[in-house]
Design an enzyme around this catalytic site. Structure first.
Site, PDB file in Angstrom:
ATOM      1  N   GLU A 102      10.518  62.361  62.954  1.00  0.00           N
ATOM      2  CA  GLU A 102       9.318  63.135  62.580  1.00  0.00           C
ATOM      3  C   GLU A 102       8.080  62.247  62.634  1.00  0.00           C
ATOM      4  OE1 GLU A 102      11.328  64.566  59.066  1.00  0.00           O
ATOM      5  OE2 GLU A 102      11.001  66.640  59.704  1.00  0.00           O
ATOM      6  N   GLU A 122      19.726  65.922  59.800  1.00  0.00           N
ATOM      7  CA  GLU A 122      19.589  66.495  58.446  1.00  0.00           C
ATOM      8  C   GLU A 122      20.622  67.572  58.137  1.00  0.00           C
ATOM      9  OE1 GLU A 122      17.112  65.696  60.393  1.00  0.00           O
ATOM     10  OE2 GLU A 122      15.378  64.974  59.276  1.00  0.00           O
TER      11      GLU A 122
END
Ligand code: 3H9
Length: 695
Positions: A102, A122
């Site tokens: 990210e 994740e």
């Protein structure tokens, strides 16, 4: 936490938080300050972000998820990167994962070492990429690739990332030098077009269709898991909502997942998987004992288990002598091994180069003498103690003195196998789970003679062949099958009392297990249980008949024998439980709660006995064995974690109840450790083996 340096006109921000440079609170604060500093410094014209040591940041610090959130958030820090008028370059090496990726997606440019990996794992800890990952990746790659990466959590190597446009360039050599060189080349270029928030998703017009496709895929493939479903919803929002609205949706779903029991259980499984590698046994542990080098190996027996084990060893680059007693068995074994490896190449799971090398490493033989110089032997013949003792005695005489001799036995006492040799310290169990080339669990077993060096070596081999290895002390059935024992036995008793296989299976499948005990039995073969029961009786000097309902005062099921005698051995004979007539008993069908309790609580009770006796050192060892040995759903964390969630008081009371009702099943005798832990309200982090108990 972030090392700041300026090289000419380029500021380098190096995240320094070993081992994986996770974005913990201190790192967020450090990065925030370093970004401000670089923006303010008028000499600085470009910024490079990278990781010190082995990797680019591998994500947010998962350990902080259980603590109250502390500002600044990742998104808040990262947004400064995109807003600055100075170009920001992410120079990636190692593993750029989760929050790390990210971060890179907020930079204007991304370059990566050829061997680097990027991904959003994740979903594997029950959440989604919650620092704008679900909104930014699709703006680069389109929905299809983003859905695939985010719902599967798979890591991709730099060449694939380059193909999808996730990185702009690949480099070899030093990370900082490459970052600075690239930063200089883009110093005066306009940045407007490099900001992902300004972009739209290229296949947005197909959002409904792609989201539907992935929704049905994840519901099928990850049955019972919540996170993949929310990942699909969040990624779809990147195409259907404006950027800021999409972020709000991502944040809502992330909060929901973070608070869910599933994510907590999956995070527990993540850390447990790592904790079990820190093994210990009397006289040594993972820090004090050094593994021996292993190059050549041998597998004895080319049946289902032996061939599967050989595939694991070959794929990891070990030479493997495959030994069988006759030409036909040997040829069949070689054919099976080739078939498994070729199938895996076709599925893209094994690279062609590995398969070609494996073919040269396989040495089929019928001569024991060929094994004289190997470093490790794994015996995988059928479960018969005298046969195994005979083989070990033969190996002991002909193998070099340093060869380790291991057995793939699933239940026989390693001490009794070891005493057939004069090298008990080099004898251990390596219990693989079927199919051995696929199941991740390896149960390594030490006897009273096994040395810590032998344990260290087999744990190391386990790691190198890609298994999650658990080290346990030898006892009847070891950890996994011993604890699974009451589970299977209670399932049989429920049938004798009027339940159907379908009912029992569906209760366990509703709990989250991929298959109930009867479907699993059909899959692995119903003759195994029969042989174990017969061997056990024999070892106690008892001859079982078709009507035997007790063995040494212990209730046993007559169904084991009945199924065997009728040739209903499961899938392999085309008939097992699922073509078995319903028992037409008159007893009331037990309700779902009773099925669940009798199957789960009986083996949880055994789990506490296993802990009490030090067969397993920690509850994590037990849970990891269930996750990787019996496909227990990670989102339930393992049976011991499950017991903790239910509450030890309740579990103990119900075990006492069943003990009163079923006095002829010793697995209902309540564990003393369970009683003590429940009375003293001991937190799970302090449940440990009998010898270490702090009670
Ligand atoms: C995320 O980023 C959320 C964001 O999207 C949004 C936030 C708002 N945190 O595996 P190893 C520890 S979620 C804390 O043995 P390897 C690990 O426990 C995160 N600790 O090494 C172990 O500690 P110990 C998304 C972590 O070389 C040690 O580091 N990222 C973390 O075999 C070494 O680990 C992930 O899910 C972490 N993020 O493999 C990546 N990661 O020695 C998870 C590791 O005390 N990590 N530790 O047992 C991995 O997949 C592997 O660790 C990695 C290295 C491939 C990086």
């Amino acid at each position: 936490m972030v090392d700041y340096s300026v090289h000419g006109q380029v500021a380098v921000l190096e995240v320094n938080n070993p081992p994986v440079n996770a974005f913990s609170h201190n790192v967020r604060v450090g990065l925030d300050r370093s970004i401000d500093k670089a923006i303010k410094d008028t000499n600085v014209k470009a910024i490079v972000i990278c990781g010190k040591g082995r990797t680019f940041p591998a994500g947010a610090d998962i350990r902080e998820f259980d603590q109250p959130h502390k500002e600044p958030s990742l998104t808040l820090v990262f947004e400064k990167l995109e807003k600055t008028t100075k170009p920001v370059v992410a120079a990636i090496h190692g593993t750029c994962l989760g929050g790390g990726l990210e971060c890179a997606l907020f930079c204007h440019y991304r370059i990566a070492q050829k061997t680097a990996r990027v991904g959003f794992p994740e979903v594997q800890i029950g959440i989604l990429p919650g620092a704008a990952g679900t909104q930014r990746l699709p703006r680069l790659t389109g929905l299809h690739v983003a859905m695939d990466m985010i719902t599967s959590g798979r890591h991709i190597f730099a060449p694939e990332a380059l193909k999808y446009g996730i990185i702009d360039e690949m480099f070899t050599g030093d990370v900082i030098n490459a970052g600075i060189k690239f930063a200089k080349s883009v110093m005066n270029k306009p940045l407007e077009d490099r900001c992902l928030m300004n972009k739209t998703v290229k296949d947005a017009d197909q959002a409904d269709q792609i989201a539907d496709e992935f929704m049905s895929l994840v519901k099928r493939k990850y049955k019972g898991f919540e996170a993949p479903i929310d990942c699909v919803k969040a990624v779809k929002a990147s195409a259907t909502l404006p950027y800021r609205e999409g972020l709000k949706m991502e944040s809502r779903l992330m909060q929901k997942l973070l608070l869910s029991g599933q994510s907590a259980a999956q995070r527990y499984a993540f850390f447990s998987e790592r904790a079990v590698s820190r093994w210990k046994m009397p006289g040594g542990n993972f820090q004090t004992a050094k593994p021996l080098p292993i190059k050549s190996t041998a597998v004895i027996g080319a049946g289902t288990m032996g061939t599967g084990i050989a595939v694991c060893l070959l794929n990891a680059g070990y030479q493997v002598y495959l030994l069988e007693q006759n030409q036909k068995f040997l040829e069949n074994g070689v054919k099976t091994i080739r078939g498994i490896i070729e199938g895996s190449v076709r599925l893209g799971k094994t690279p062609m180069a590995v398969a070609q090398k494996a073919a040269t490493l396989l040495k089929p033989t019928m001569k024991y003498e060929d094994l004289a110089d190997v470093d490790l032997v794994i015996e995988a013949v059928y479960e018969n103690l005298s046969l195994k003792r005979e083989i070990f005695s033969k190996l002991d005489k002909l193998c070099k003195p340093t060869t380790l001799l291991c057995s793939n036995t699933s239940s026989l006492d390693i001490d009794r196998i070891g005493t057939a040799t004069k090298r008990g310290d080099k004898v251990a169990g390596m219990h693989f789970f079927a199919p051995a080339y696929y199941m991740r669990l390896l149960e390594n077993i030490y006897s009273t003679q096994t040395s810590p060096t032998t344990a260290a070596t087999i744990m190391d081999v386990g790691r190198k062949i890609g298994k999650v290895s658990v080290l346990v002390k030898s006892c009847q059935g070891f950890l996994a099958n011993r604890m699974r024992g009451p589970f299977a036995v209670e399932a049989y008793f429920l049938l004798e009392e009027g339940s159907t296989p379908q009912e029992v299976d569906s209760v366990m499948e509703n709990l989250g297990m991929p298959m109930g005990p009867f479907k699993t039995g059909d899959l692995s073969g119903l003759d195994i249980g029969y042989k174990i029961q017969t061997e056990l009786a024999k070892s106690k000097g008892v001859e079982l008949s078709v009507d035997s309902k007790f063995l040494m005062g212990e209730r046993i099921s007559t169904l084991t024998r009945t199924m065997y005698d009728n040739g209903r051995l499961g899938r392999k004979t085309g008939k097992g439980w699922y073509r078995y007539e319903k028992p037409g008993g008159k007893l009331a069908t037990p309700d779902e709660e009773e099925i669940l309790e009798r199957l789960m609580y009986s083996c949880i009770n055994e789990g506490f006995k296993i802990l009490e006796e030090g067969v397993a050192a920690t509850p994590e060892d037990i849970d990891i064995s269930w996750i990787y040995g019996f496909s227990w759903p990670k989102y339930l964390g393992g049976p011991m974690y499950y017991a903790n969630r239910i509450g030890l008081d309740k579990i103990y009371q119900r075990i006492c109840y069943y003990h009163e009702n079923f006095p002829y099943s010793s697995h209902w005798i309540p564990s003393r450790l369970l009683l003590k832990l429940s009375e003293n309200k001991v937190p799970m982090s302090q449940w440990c083996s009998g010898t270490d108990s702090k009670l």
